[in-house]
Motif scaffolding. Structure first.
Motif, PDB file in Angstrom:
ATOM      1  N   HIS A 118      -3.724   8.478  26.853  1.00 28.54           N
ATOM      2  CA  HIS A 118      -2.984   8.899  28.033  1.00 28.54           C
ATOM      3  C   HIS A 118      -3.894   8.796  29.254  1.00 28.54           C
ATOM      4  N   PRO A 120      -2.811   8.482  32.975  1.00 25.24           N
ATOM      5  CA  PRO A 120      -1.685   8.374  33.918  1.00 25.24           C
ATOM      6  C   PRO A 120      -1.940   7.469  35.116  1.00 25.24           C
ATOM      7  N   LYS A 121      -3.138   7.579  35.719  1.00 27.22           N
ATOM      8  CA  LYS A 121      -3.476   6.736  36.864  1.00 27.22           C
ATOM      9  C   LYS A 121      -4.806   6.019  36.632  1.00 27.22           C
ATOM     10  N   THR A 139      -0.099   5.355  27.346  1.00 26.69           N
ATOM     11  CA  THR A 139       0.743   5.794  28.452  1.00 26.69           C
ATOM     12  C   THR A 139      -0.113   5.838  29.710  1.00 26.69           C
ATOM     13  N   PRO A 141       1.276   5.115  33.303  1.00 24.24           N
ATOM     14  CA  PRO A 141       2.325   4.669  34.226  1.00 24.24           C
ATOM     15  C   PRO A 141       1.833   4.270  35.606  1.00 24.24           C
ATOM     16  N   VAL A 163       3.054   1.827  28.208  1.00 22.77           N
ATOM     17  CA  VAL A 163       3.629   2.082  29.530  1.00 22.77           C
ATOM     18  C   VAL A 163       2.499   1.924  30.538  1.00 22.77           C
ATOM     19  N   LYS A 165       1.359   0.225  34.766  1.00 23.30           N
ATOM     20  CA  LYS A 165       1.714  -0.518  35.973  1.00 23.30           C
ATOM     21  C   LYS A 165       1.303  -1.973  35.813  1.00 23.30           C
ATOM     22  N   THR A 183       6.618  -1.192  28.846  1.00 24.38           N
ATOM     23  CA  THR A 183       7.376  -0.653  29.972  1.00 24.38           C
ATOM     24  C   THR A 183       6.510  -0.754  31.221  1.00 24.38           C
ATOM     25  N   THR A 185       5.979  -0.063  35.263  1.00 26.33           N
ATOM     26  CA  THR A 185       6.431   0.799  36.353  1.00 26.33           C
ATOM     27  C   THR A 185       6.544  -0.010  37.650  1.00 26.33           C
ATOM     28  N   ALA A 206      10.607   0.346  34.112  1.00 25.63           N
ATOM     29  CA  ALA A 206      10.701   1.780  33.874  1.00 25.63           C
ATOM     30  C   ALA A 206      12.000   2.337  34.444  1.00 25.63           C
TER      31      ALA A 206
END
Length: 234
Positions: A118, A120-121, A139, A141, A163, A165, A183, A185, A206
């Motif tokens: 994980h 996120p950024k 993950t 995103p 998931v 970008k 996926t 974003t 997404a």
């Protein structure tokens, strides 16, 4: 108070600017690590041994050895950096509840092992191959995921759910059962080199309202499949 308190199976750390190294674990040994540390280093984790560091505050966690023989490690707090080595033989690295800024997997994932990450950024860089029906969940995103091949192949007969970008797959994806679900974003991108065998790479936005991402498709073998599927969210 003391910087390290060891009361089996709990190790409590109180050294926010320091470093602590976990010795190699074997034979189903289970330990918990809590408290605060700047750098946690972990030697090999083997033979169904378990490390639960889900309540540990650390800046970085660095694996000095691999995970083998059904070993399991759980992470659950924010990290600046996570460095992993080989993960083998049905072992599990679960960092799905851990927000990480930078993840580097220097080794391979083999033999039905499971890795959950994980960021996120953040950024995820994977240098080793994913083999033998292993499962990877990433993950990120708002982040980037990059598979850097040291050889020709990066993924063989494994399942991945990603998931991100931006996702780049710099090596070949092979096998009769390899499957990737990607996926992307908003304002994302996907780039891959080659799909061989009966590989399936399904990608989606997404959100159905997102603009079309940038797709740089490589070679798709005659039996491979590269498809756009419905967006995750309408």
């Amino acid at each position: 108070g003391p910087k390290v308190i060891e009361f089996d199976p709990l190790t409590f750390l109180n050294d926010p600017d320091g470093e602590y190294t976990v010795k190699s674990l074997h034979g189903g040994k289970e330990i918990q690590i809590e408290g605060k540390i700047k750098t946690l280093k972990i030697n090999s984790v083997n033979e169904h041994a378990v490390i639960d560091a889900s309540k540990l505050d650390a800046e970085e966690i660095i694996f000095l050895g691999g995970m083998n023989g059904g070993a399991k490690v759980i992470l659950g707090k924010k990290l600046r950096k996570l460095v992993l080595r080989d993960i083998n033989d049905k072992s599990t690295l679960d960092a799905s509840a851990c927000e990480i800024a930078e993840i580097v997997l220097t080794g391979a994932v083999n033999s039905r092992s499971t890795v959950k990450l994980h960021a996120p950024k953040g950024s995820v860089e994977i240098f080793g191959e994913i083999n033998d029906h292993s499962q990877i969940e990433i993950t990120a995103p708002g982040g980037t995921v990059l598979f850097k091949s040291r050889g020709d192949a990066i993924i063989n007969d494994s399942r991945l759910e990603i998931v991100a970008k931006d996702l780049e797959l710099r090596g070949a994806i092979n096998g009769l059962e390899a499957q990737l679900t990607v996926t992307l974003t908003k304002d994302g991108s996907l780039k891959f080199r080659r799909l061989n065998g009966e590989v399936r790479l399904n990608w989606r936005k997404a959100d159905t309202g997102d603009p079309m991402p940038r797709i740089d498709a490589g070679e798709v073998g005659s039996r491979a499949h590269f498809n756009m599927v419905p967006a995750l969210k309408k």
